[in-house]
Design a protein around this motif. Structure first.
Motif, PDB file in Angstrom:
ATOM      1  N   GLY A 278      26.468  24.656  26.490  1.00 43.12           N
ATOM      2  CA  GLY A 278      25.329  25.535  26.294  1.00 43.12           C
ATOM      3  C   GLY A 278      24.050  24.823  25.920  1.00 43.12           C
ATOM      4  O   GLY A 278      22.966  25.171  26.407  1.00 43.12           O
ATOM      5  N   SER A 279      24.136  23.818  25.055  1.00 40.39           N
ATOM      6  CA  SER A 279      22.927  23.121  24.603  1.00 40.39           C
ATOM      7  C   SER A 279      22.268  22.366  25.746  1.00 40.39           C
ATOM      8  O   SER A 279      21.042  22.399  25.911  1.00 40.39           O
ATOM      9  CB  SER A 279      23.263  22.156  23.454  1.00 40.39           C
ATOM     10  OG  SER A 279      23.735  22.862  22.335  1.00 40.39           O
ATOM     11  N   GLN A 280      23.070  21.676  26.554  1.00 39.71           N
ATOM     12  CA  GLN A 280      22.526  20.945  27.696  1.00 39.71           C
ATOM     13  C   GLN A 280      21.962  21.910  28.727  1.00 39.71           C
ATOM     14  O   GLN A 280      20.914  21.666  29.337  1.00 39.71           O
ATOM     15  CB  GLN A 280      23.614  20.069  28.331  1.00 39.71           C
ATOM     16  CG  GLN A 280      23.121  19.114  29.397  1.00 39.71           C
ATOM     17  CD  GLN A 280      22.305  17.960  28.831  1.00 39.71           C
ATOM     18  OE1 GLN A 280      21.370  18.153  28.073  1.00 39.71           O
ATOM     19  NE2 GLN A 280      22.674  16.750  29.207  1.00 39.71           N
ATOM     20  N   ALA A 281      22.655  23.038  28.925  1.00 33.61           N
ATOM     21  CA  ALA A 281      22.170  24.055  29.852  1.00 33.61           C
ATOM     22  C   ALA A 281      20.809  24.574  29.416  1.00 33.61           C
ATOM     23  O   ALA A 281      19.881  24.697  30.224  1.00 33.61           O
ATOM     24  CB  ALA A 281      23.171  25.206  29.941  1.00 33.61           C
ATOM     25  N   ASP A 282      20.680  24.883  28.144  1.00 31.34           N
ATOM     26  CA  ASP A 282      19.417  25.393  27.609  1.00 31.34           C
ATOM     27  C   ASP A 282      18.291  24.390  27.813  1.00 31.34           C
ATOM     28  O   ASP A 282      17.161  24.759  28.149  1.00 31.34           O
ATOM     29  CB  ASP A 282      19.588  25.721  26.123  1.00 31.34           C
ATOM     30  CG  ASP A 282      18.359  26.384  25.530  1.00 31.34           C
ATOM     31  OD1 ASP A 282      17.955  27.451  26.013  1.00 31.34           O
ATOM     32  OD2 ASP A 282      17.791  25.828  24.570  1.00 31.34           O
ATOM     33  N   ARG A 283      18.607  23.108  27.653  1.00 28.26           N
ATOM     34  CA  ARG A 283      17.593  22.060  27.836  1.00 28.26           C
ATOM     35  C   ARG A 283      17.068  22.057  29.273  1.00 28.26           C
ATOM     36  O   ARG A 283      15.858  22.035  29.510  1.00 28.26           O
ATOM     37  CB  ARG A 283      18.197  20.707  27.492  1.00 28.26           C
ATOM     38  CG  ARG A 283      17.277  19.518  27.785  1.00 28.26           C
ATOM     39  CD  ARG A 283      17.932  18.217  27.375  1.00 28.26           C
ATOM     40  NE  ARG A 283      17.138  17.083  27.816  1.00 28.26           N
ATOM     41  CZ  ARG A 283      17.585  16.121  28.604  1.00 28.26           C
ATOM     42  NH1 ARG A 283      18.818  16.147  29.049  1.00 28.26           N
ATOM     43  NH2 ARG A 283      16.812  15.124  28.968  1.00 28.26           N
ATOM     44  N   TYR A 284      17.977  22.075  30.254  1.00 28.32           N
ATOM     45  CA  TYR A 284      17.560  22.054  31.652  1.00 28.32           C
ATOM     46  C   TYR A 284      16.764  23.302  32.018  1.00 28.32           C
ATOM     47  O   TYR A 284      15.782  23.236  32.764  1.00 28.32           O
ATOM     48  CB  TYR A 284      18.782  21.943  32.566  1.00 28.32           C
ATOM     49  CG  TYR A 284      19.479  20.599  32.555  1.00 28.32           C
ATOM     50  CD1 TYR A 284      18.784  19.433  32.255  1.00 28.32           C
ATOM     51  CD2 TYR A 284      20.829  20.492  32.853  1.00 28.32           C
ATOM     52  CE1 TYR A 284      19.421  18.205  32.257  1.00 28.32           C
ATOM     53  CE2 TYR A 284      21.485  19.263  32.855  1.00 28.32           C
ATOM     54  CZ  TYR A 284      20.778  18.118  32.552  1.00 28.32           C
ATOM     55  OH  TYR A 284      21.412  16.906  32.553  1.00 28.32           O
ATOM     56  N   LEU A 285      17.189  24.449  31.496  1.00 29.05           N
ATOM     57  CA  LEU A 285      16.491  25.694  31.821  1.00 29.05           C
ATOM     58  C   LEU A 285      15.087  25.720  31.231  1.00 29.05           C
ATOM     59  O   LEU A 285      14.149  26.240  31.849  1.00 29.05           O
ATOM     60  CB  LEU A 285      17.312  26.886  31.330  1.00 29.05           C
ATOM     61  CG  LEU A 285      18.669  27.059  32.026  1.00 29.05           C
ATOM     62  CD1 LEU A 285      19.487  28.148  31.349  1.00 29.05           C
ATOM     63  CD2 LEU A 285      18.494  27.367  33.506  1.00 29.05           C
ATOM     64  N   LYS A 286      14.920  25.150  30.070  1.00 24.87           N
ATOM     65  CA  LYS A 286      13.578  25.056  29.479  1.00 24.87           C
ATOM     66  C   LYS A 286      12.695  24.125  30.295  1.00 24.87           C
ATOM     67  O   LYS A 286      11.494  24.387  30.481  1.00 24.87           O
ATOM     68  CB  LYS A 286      13.676  24.574  28.030  1.00 24.87           C
ATOM     69  CG  LYS A 286      14.181  25.639  27.068  1.00 24.87           C
ATOM     70  CD  LYS A 286      14.319  25.097  25.653  1.00 24.87           C
ATOM     71  CE  LYS A 286      14.783  26.196  24.695  1.00 24.87           C
ATOM     72  NZ  LYS A 286      15.019  25.674  23.325  1.00 24.87           N
TER      73      LYS A 286
END
Length: 326
Positions: A278-286
């Protein structure tokens, strides 16, 4: 695979976590389930901050309970928080231990890892971090090629002078061509040539084509884009193909300028979310929402993640992503 790795103590267990997750946890709670002497699922959540102990514990225990074969668990708290008295997040640790016990996954050990030392939680011991680095588990995993802190996205490798691509109209012929090209690239060895990469990057700019390319990254789907987007798959996905799709997406970003990279960043974020990262996903989406202001799909997926939603596939122990260790 993890069943070939012998865990003989706490240092080994801590050493295995970044290899299992692909990143070194910081300000996090990690739960590892166990199955009659072997490790099962690995779950990481951001440290609770303002979350109420019981709410946080119930959420984490609910996710861990998706491993229906688990008979026990381990909890590792990664933090540099220093409360005025006692131990960091004591109420959350107590609540989580209680919830896991009620879920028939009693906690065998709780460990604390800081940037300076590690210890059995609730004790005053301070073991040096070198014992983790030099542990049998870390040495073995490193010897067999496992690496931590794996990040496909490296902005230093992105070009600055690439010409923009023109999105296709989205005709049926465009769709057939884009899907066939995407399929061929994912099934091939190596990375696509510049012409092919630019053609795919252009297809990703067209919303209709983009959605089909997202869907076709997963081969075990029922045809519904909504189901695919939330990780509802008919069988275990080909995770090697997913890893390759993420790497190819970054290659496509190299052949287009800033302002046209958001669709590929969104794909990478979505794939990380499917893996349970989730944390890595959130980074890419931002990053996607920065590349194209408020890129809608990235914003929607980001909201989904920030509400604590986990992809269905990540909750299924038989279908979920597992990093290849040995």
């Amino acid at each position: 695979m993890t069943e070939k790795l012998t865990i003989t103590g706490s240092a080994d267990l801590i050493a295995a976590v970044p290899h299992l997750l692909g990143t070194q946890p910081k300000e996090s709670f990690v739960v590892l389930t166990s199955r009659f002497g072997t490790l099962g699922a690995t779950l990481r959540m951001d440290a609770p901050a303002e979350s109420a102990p019981l709410d946080y514990a119930q959420m984490m225990a609910t996710y861990a309970a998706n491993d229906d074969k688990a008979t026990g668990s381990f909890v590792i708290v990664y933090t540099d928080e220093k409360p005025a008295y006692g131990f960091p997040y004591a109420a959350h640790v107590l609540a989580l231990s209680s919830e896991l016990a009620m879920a028939r996954m009693p906690v065998r050990t709780v460990l604390l890892v800081t940037s300076a030392h590690w210890a059995t939680y609730g004790t005053e011991e301070k073991n040096p971090l070198d014992t983790i680095r030099d542990s049998n588990a870390n040495v073995t995993l490193t010897y067999f090629g496992s690496a931590t802190d794996i990040d496909v996205y490296n902005p230093a490798l992105l070009g600055r002078w690439a010409l923009p691509v023109e999105a296709p109209e989205g005709t049926f012929e465009d769709l057939e061509m884009a899907c066939a090209t995407w399929e061929a690239v994912l099934d091939a060895d190596g990375m696509p040539d510049t012409e092919t990469a630019r053609a795919l990057a252009a297809a990703f700019q067209q919303r209709h084509l983009r959605d089909y390319l997202f869907r076709d990254t997963i081969t075990t789907h029922n045809g519904s884009f909504g189901d695919v987007l939330t990780g509802k798959f008919t069988a275990r996905p080909d995770w090697d193909r997913v890893d390759r799709a993420e790497a190819v997406a970054f290659e496509l970003m190299k052949v287009v300028p800033a302002g046209q990279r958001a669709p590929m960043l969104t794909l990478m974020g979505w794939l990380e979310w499917l893996k349970g990262h989730g944390s890595q996903a959130d980074r890419y989406l931002k990053l996607a929402a920065e590349d194209v202001s408020d890129f809608r799909l990235a914003v929607l997926l980001g909201e989904l993640i920030n509400r604590g939603n986990v992809a269905d596939v990540a909750l299924d122990a038989d279908k979920s992503y597992k990093r290849r260790l040995i």
